[in-house]
Design an enzyme around this catalytic site. Sequence first.
Site, PDB file in Angstrom:
ATOM      1  N   ASP A 114       0.837  -1.199   0.000  1.00  0.00           N
ATOM      2  CA  ASP A 114       0.000   0.000   0.000  1.00  0.00           C
ATOM      3  C   ASP A 114       0.871   1.248   0.000  1.00  0.00           C
ATOM      4  O   ASP A 114       2.083   1.182  -0.175  1.00  0.00           O
ATOM      5  CB  ASP A 114      -0.962  -0.018   1.196  1.00  0.00           C
ATOM      6  CG  ASP A 114      -0.245  -0.242   2.520  1.00  0.00           C
ATOM      7  OD1 ASP A 114       0.735   0.477   2.777  1.00  0.00           O
ATOM      8  OD2 ASP A 114      -0.672  -1.120   3.297  1.00  0.00           O
TER       9      ASP A 114
ATOM     10  N   HIS B 268       0.775  -8.584  -4.678  1.00  0.00           N
ATOM     11  CA  HIS B 268      -0.215  -7.597  -4.234  1.00  0.00           C
ATOM     12  C   HIS B 268       0.532  -6.319  -3.872  1.00  0.00           C
ATOM     13  O   HIS B 268       0.997  -6.145  -2.748  1.00  0.00           O
ATOM     14  CB  HIS B 268      -0.965  -8.162  -3.028  1.00  0.00           C
ATOM     15  CG  HIS B 268      -2.011  -7.255  -2.466  1.00  0.00           C
ATOM     16  ND1 HIS B 268      -3.349  -7.349  -2.807  1.00  0.00           N
ATOM     17  CD2 HIS B 268      -1.935  -6.240  -1.558  1.00  0.00           C
ATOM     18  CE1 HIS B 268      -4.038  -6.438  -2.141  1.00  0.00           C
ATOM     19  NE2 HIS B 268      -3.199  -5.753  -1.376  1.00  0.00           N
TER      20      HIS B 268
ATOM     21  N   GLU C 181       1.293 -10.619  -0.800  1.00  0.00           N
ATOM     22  CA  GLU C 181       1.772  -9.265  -0.504  1.00  0.00           C
ATOM     23  C   GLU C 181       3.165  -9.303   0.118  1.00  0.00           C
ATOM     24  O   GLU C 181       3.369  -9.904   1.168  1.00  0.00           O
ATOM     25  CB  GLU C 181       0.814  -8.542   0.438  1.00  0.00           C
ATOM     26  CG  GLU C 181       1.186  -7.081   0.656  1.00  0.00           C
ATOM     27  CD  GLU C 181       0.103  -6.306   1.404  1.00  0.00           C
ATOM     28  OE1 GLU C 181       0.153  -5.063   1.383  1.00  0.00           O
ATOM     29  OE2 GLU C 181      -0.786  -6.940   2.011  1.00  0.00           O
TER      30      GLU C 181
ATOM     31  N   ASP D 149      -0.378 -17.392  -6.578  1.00  0.00           N
ATOM     32  CA  ASP D 149       0.018 -16.206  -7.348  1.00  0.00           C
ATOM     33  C   ASP D 149      -1.184 -15.412  -7.838  1.00  0.00           C
ATOM     34  O   ASP D 149      -1.365 -15.187  -9.036  1.00  0.00           O
ATOM     35  CB  ASP D 149       0.916 -16.595  -8.530  1.00  0.00           C
ATOM     36  CG  ASP D 149       1.651 -15.380  -9.113  1.00  0.00           C
ATOM     37  OD1 ASP D 149       1.728 -14.342  -8.425  1.00  0.00           O
ATOM     38  OD2 ASP D 149       2.156 -15.477 -10.253  1.00  0.00           O
TER      39      ASP D 149
END
Length: 491
Positions: free
Chosen positions: A86, A413, A474, A465
């Site tokens: 993020d 991710h 992530e 994946d």
Amino acid sequence: MSQLKIGSSQCLWTSICIVLFVLSMARGAVSRNYGDALTKSLLYFEAQRSGKLPSNQRVTWRGDSALRDGSDAHVDLTGGYYDAGDNMKFGFPLAFFTTMLAWSNIEMATQLKAHQEQENALAALKWATDFLIKAHPEPNVLYGQVGDGNSDHECWMRPEDMTTPRPSFRIDAQHPGSDLAGETAAAMAAASIAFAPSDEAYAQILIGHAKELFEFAKAYPGIYQNSITNAGGFYASSGYEDELLWAAAWLHRATNDQIYLDYLTQASGTGGPRTAFSWDDKFVGAQVLVAKLALEGKVESNGKIAEYKSMAEQFICNCAQKGSNNVKKTPGGLLYFLPWNNLQYTTAATFVLSAYSKYLTDAKASIQCPNGALQASDLLDLARSQVDYILGSNPQNMSYMVGVGTNYPKKPHHRAASIVSITKDKTPVTCSEGFDAWFNNPAPNPNVLMGAVVGGPNDNDVYGDERTDYQHAEPAPATAAPFVGVLAAVA
């Protein structure tokens, strides 16, 4: 008949020689792979950079971002690292992986230098410590988060395009956070040791901050998410006793001041037996640092000191399957702690094995476990087996480090990696467009997040994946930072 025997013997020896040659070549290939992985592990940190990027930035698909961080509080909070996949800056895990980067730089300095990666490793560390210095503008003030976790996670945007709110959150005397302050003190103290040989002035600045933060953490006890409530849903702390011990251990190693050793020996407990070492639980780290003192003969190994050492070695015995509460292993041999991002725990534990192997070697000592003895070489062999698993020697024949080999995660991710680089297309990608055009796109990420270590497979060695699977796909700096040291140790 005798000629046949001689011929068979020659054939046998030829076959053996060929096998030995192939094995030696394979071993050499693995060794070279460790060095390649080490180089790439440090590139990952450049992909995580926030702020104004330097002229020597090697990950060129990233651009400048979050250049107004801290402006709401009239403090410069630009720089530092983004959290995982993020665009948040969470101070609690950031400080932990800074400590682990520092520890990697300290223990494996010789190996990093030999592989010509010491400069890059120190640069990765300094990008973090420069930010932490800015985040600590007053003795009893520490900024522990930039960005709103909820709005950030509701959008899928490149960091360069961010339009989500960037509020600054802090702890202070009225809003304490002993865990956050303690971990940041540990990071500063550890980093001071790493920088001392090359930049003593900078090391002294770091020590000054570490001392202030430790006193702040002790004087105003409290759990940080009670003050920075937004962090609670993402990185909630389970307590602050471990961070205070961890900080004291690092401050003692950095300064050799008796007051920090006294804190360790007079504490109510040592943490007892632990089942993991992570961004939330630093007891194992503190135990290992105190055990090092005992192994070096700098302190008497009795009383509380002996308890720290015993607990550190109990954790190691359990990792090595020779303890009384052994760590679970997958069928393929991976140390398995928890389902969500298991590899963060594996790399941290593997770092402990690598560092303690060094301590045992230097002390000419071994560990007596409930189910057998462990030599220094046993610890390093176990560490190497975990590295090999992560780099591809596993049932899926997949490297869980992006960019190593040909079969590695193509869809981690990660916002920045999964959206076209701003250097190729400057058209802003909005909050919802990111989800529609990129997050839900079945194609591989357009940018290779070189050196990132994903969360890893499940307890049956299976990895899918899928970008949507944040628990396994992530990557996070808390996974990568200890792995830098492990890779250097085995390379």
